[in-house]
Design an enzyme around this catalytic site. Structure first.
Site, PDB file in Angstrom:
ATOM      1  N   ASP A 161       6.072  12.901 -68.781  1.00 22.36           N
ATOM      2  CA  ASP A 161       5.731  11.787 -67.892  1.00 22.36           C
ATOM      3  C   ASP A 161       6.895  11.502 -66.936  1.00 22.36           C
ATOM      4  O   ASP A 161       6.699  11.255 -65.753  1.00 22.36           O
ATOM      5  CB  ASP A 161       5.412  10.543 -68.734  1.00 22.36           C
ATOM      6  CG  ASP A 161       4.405  10.880 -69.822  1.00 22.36           C
ATOM      7  OD1 ASP A 161       3.303  11.305 -69.471  1.00 22.36           O
ATOM      8  OD2 ASP A 161       4.750  10.765 -71.010  1.00 22.36           O
ATOM      9  N   HIS A 189       3.209   7.414 -74.633  1.00 25.19           N
ATOM     10  CA  HIS A 189       2.748   8.592 -73.905  1.00 25.19           C
ATOM     11  C   HIS A 189       1.224   8.549 -73.873  1.00 25.19           C
ATOM     12  O   HIS A 189       0.543   9.096 -74.739  1.00 25.19           O
ATOM     13  CB  HIS A 189       3.235   9.891 -74.569  1.00 25.19           C
ATOM     14  CG  HIS A 189       2.497  11.083 -74.019  1.00 25.19           C
ATOM     15  ND1 HIS A 189       2.673  11.521 -72.725  1.00 25.19           N
ATOM     16  CD2 HIS A 189       1.543  11.886 -74.557  1.00 25.19           C
ATOM     17  CE1 HIS A 189       1.864  12.549 -72.502  1.00 25.19           C
ATOM     18  NE2 HIS A 189       1.167  12.785 -73.593  1.00 25.19           N
TER      19      HIS A 189
HETATM   20  P1  NAX Z   1      -3.400  23.728 -79.188  1.00 22.21           P
HETATM   21  O1  NAX Z   1      -4.674  23.238 -79.799  1.00 22.21           O
HETATM   22  O2  NAX Z   1      -3.438  24.891 -78.260  1.00 22.21           O
HETATM   23  O3  NAX Z   1      -2.369  24.094 -80.345  1.00 22.21           O
HETATM   24  C1  NAX Z   1      -2.119  23.261 -81.416  1.00 22.21           C
HETATM   25  C2  NAX Z   1      -1.797  24.149 -82.605  1.00 22.21           C
HETATM   26  O4  NAX Z   1      -1.387  23.301 -83.656  1.00 22.21           O
HETATM   27  C3  NAX Z   1      -2.998  24.947 -83.107  1.00 22.21           C
HETATM   28  O5  NAX Z   1      -2.647  26.317 -83.175  1.00 22.21           O
HETATM   29  C4  NAX Z   1      -3.277  24.349 -84.484  1.00 22.21           C
HETATM   30  O6  NAX Z   1      -3.733  25.335 -85.420  1.00 22.21           O
HETATM   31  C5  NAX Z   1      -1.897  23.822 -84.853  1.00 22.21           C
HETATM   32  N1  NAX Z   1      -1.917  22.762 -85.856  1.00 22.21           N
HETATM   33  C6  NAX Z   1      -2.808  21.759 -86.009  1.00 22.21           C
HETATM   34  N2  NAX Z   1      -2.502  21.025 -87.080  1.00 22.21           N
HETATM   35  C7  NAX Z   1      -1.371  21.553 -87.604  1.00 22.21           C
HETATM   36  C8  NAX Z   1      -0.580  21.229 -88.724  1.00 22.21           C
HETATM   37  N3  NAX Z   1      -0.907  20.235 -89.540  1.00 22.21           N
HETATM   38  N4  NAX Z   1       0.521  21.994 -88.974  1.00 22.21           N
HETATM   39  C9  NAX Z   1       0.831  23.026 -88.163  1.00 22.21           C
HETATM   40  N5  NAX Z   1       0.094  23.382 -87.101  1.00 22.21           N
HETATM   41  C10 NAX Z   1      -0.983  22.651 -86.816  1.00 22.21           C
HETATM   42  O7  NAX Z   1      -2.748  22.452 -78.515  1.00 22.21           O
HETATM   43  P2  NAX Z   1      -1.551  22.392 -77.452  1.00 22.21           P
HETATM   44  O8  NAX Z   1      -2.117  22.469 -76.086  1.00 22.21           O
HETATM   45  O9  NAX Z   1      -0.488  23.344 -77.847  1.00 22.21           O
HETATM   46  O10 NAX Z   1      -1.074  20.877 -77.648  1.00 22.21           O
HETATM   47  C11 NAX Z   1      -0.448  20.464 -78.834  1.00 22.21           C
HETATM   48  C12 NAX Z   1      -0.336  18.953 -78.880  1.00 22.21           C
HETATM   49  O11 NAX Z   1       0.466  18.474 -77.817  1.00 22.21           O
HETATM   50  C13 NAX Z   1      -1.676  18.221 -78.739  1.00 22.21           C
HETATM   51  O12 NAX Z   1      -1.720  17.175 -79.684  1.00 22.21           O
HETATM   52  C14 NAX Z   1      -1.596  17.650 -77.340  1.00 22.21           C
HETATM   53  O13 NAX Z   1      -2.411  16.509 -77.200  1.00 22.21           O
HETATM   54  C15 NAX Z   1      -0.134  17.339 -77.238  1.00 22.21           C
HETATM   55  N6  NAX Z   1       0.424  17.137 -75.894  1.00 22.21           N
HETATM   56  C16 NAX Z   1       1.421  16.219 -75.765  1.00 22.21           C
HETATM   57  C17 NAX Z   1       2.079  16.007 -74.572  1.00 22.21           C
HETATM   58  C18 NAX Z   1       3.185  15.007 -74.468  1.00 22.21           C
HETATM   59  O14 NAX Z   1       3.681  14.820 -73.354  1.00 22.21           O
HETATM   60  N7  NAX Z   1       3.649  14.344 -75.525  1.00 22.21           N
HETATM   61  C19 NAX Z   1       1.659  16.727 -73.346  1.00 22.21           C
HETATM   62  C20 NAX Z   1       0.903  17.979 -73.613  1.00 22.21           C
HETATM   63  C21 NAX Z   1      -0.052  17.916 -74.773  1.00 22.21           C
HETATM   64  O15 NAX Z   1      -1.257  17.327 -74.339  1.00 22.21           O
END
Ligand code: NAX
Length: 328
Positions: A161, A189
């Site tokens: 952000d 966020h």
């Molecule tokens: P993806 O769905 O591509 O990847 C997430 C991965 O995490 C998957 O491979 C899943 O199997 C794994 N996972 C889920 N639960 C788990 C657990 N308990 N232990 C280990 N691995 C686990 O998502 P991606 O685009 O990489 O985004 C990841 C996270 O970042 C999401 O929650 C998303 O909302 C968040 N974001 C946060 C941002 C921020 O600024 N704070 C911005 C970008 C993003 O939206």
């Protein structure tokens, strides 16, 4: 050669993981003289573990001189063992028909387990950055689940952000991104965050005076930054990944290596300043030096800012209340 730093990354086979791991391994996060061991956590699901294997094959194929080892696991106790840095990226995404409340509950389960594992096996100085959404509340849950670790070591990512706001301000003012300092993004966020450039400077002069367009602030800047995540999804069909990974690299690099007096935004447990209740993980301006962050204090909060800061706080308080029963 320095001793390797252990960096745990969860959700390592996801979108952000795919942009993040290669930058960590190439030395962009901790320095070109700092070897790293990557400790990668993914869910036990076969497809996820298979995908993680593929990512590790690609890491191998980069032959990164600084990559001193890779661990792949579905067990947080293995992933966080002696971790110096933990990037908690994996989270449960919102599924069809899932309400925000359900999303909070599902993630609370993940982050209580991971917080407890960090508490049990990570380095006592582990620096934790939560990226997975809802990032601030997930960081709060992990912090509360790790009572033996210093709470100040739990942070949430507001840096994307911050960077988004910086880039909008640079475009509006015609000044270089690097010349702008003293920007803040207050709060959660989420679209309720409050990007605030009242204190920002460019080459020492007031950026607000230079832009001199309050109408633009309220009707263009604030909504553009607040809704940027949604705009990326609409354009790309996928949520921000490379820019999120870049922000995570920025956040940890600055925390570990310092900001040379420059302000950056980090979501950190409140110390009660600015009327933010103690313990709430809230985006605030900090500088970093010698591996520690220091809050910028004493900033004047005008009426409009107070309103915006309370609005994003109310959302955080609501999230916190929604998971309170899980935290004992
Ligand atoms: P993806 O769905 O591509 O990847 C997430 C991965 O995490 C998957 O491979 C899943 O199997 C794994 N996972 C889920 N639960 C788990 C657990 N308990 N232990 C280990 N691995 C686990 O998502 P991606 O685009 O990489 O985004 C990841 C996270 O970042 C999401 O929650 C998303 O909302 C968040 N974001 C946060 C941002 C921020 O600024 N704070 C911005 C970008 C993003 O939206």
């Amino acid at each position: 050669m320095k001793a390797p730093v252990r960096v745990a990354v969860t959700g390592a086979a996801g979108q952000i993981g795919y942009s993040l791991l290669f930058r960590i391994a190439s030395g962009e996060m901790l320095g070109k003289d700092q070897p790293v061991i990557l400790q990668l956590l993914e869910v036990a699901h076969e497809k996820a573990q298979q995908a993680l294997k593929g990512v590790i094959m690609e890491l191998d194929d980069c032959a990164f001189p600084l990559l001193a080892g890779v661990v792949a696991t579905d067990d947080p106790m293995v992933a966080f063992k002696d971790a110096d840095i933990a990037l908690l990226v994996g989270a449960r995404p919102r599924g069809p028909g899932m309400e925000r409340k359900d999303l909070l509950q599902e993630n609370a389960k993940i982050f209580t387990v991971q917080g407890a594992a960090l508490n049990a096996v990570a380095s006592r100085n582990v620096k934790v950055l939560v990226v997975g959404n809802p990032a601030n509340t997930n960081a709060y849950i992990a912090m509360k689940s790790a009572p033996d670790l210093p709470s100040k070591n739990f942070t949430a990512m507001l840096r994307l952000d911050h960077n988004r706001a910086l880039s909008q301000l640079a475009a509006k003012s015609g000044k270089a991104v690097s010349s702008i300092d003293k920007l803040v993004v207050w709060g959660n966020h989420s679209p309720t965050m409050y990007p605030d450039y009242r204190f920002a400077t460019v080459g020492g002069d007031s950026l607000k005076a230079l832009i001199n367009d309050e109408e633009w602030n309220r009707t263009t800047f604030l909504p553009t930054v607040g809704k940027r995540g949604a705009a990326i999804i609409e354009a790309r069909g996928l949520s921000s990944a490379a820019s999120a990974a870049n922000a995570a690299v920025d956040h940890i690099r600055d925390w570990v290596l310092g900001t040379n007096g420059k302000w950056v935004t980090m979501g950190v447990p409140s110390d009660g300043s600015y009327g933010i209740p103690e313990g709430v993980i809230y985006g605030v301006p900090v500088t970093c030096e010698n591996g520690e962050y220091t809050r910028i204090t004493g900033l004047e909060i005008d009426e409009f800012s107070r309103e915006r800061m309370n609005f994003t706080l109310a959302e955080l308080e609501e999230e916190r209340a929604g998971v309170a029963h899980l935290l004992g």
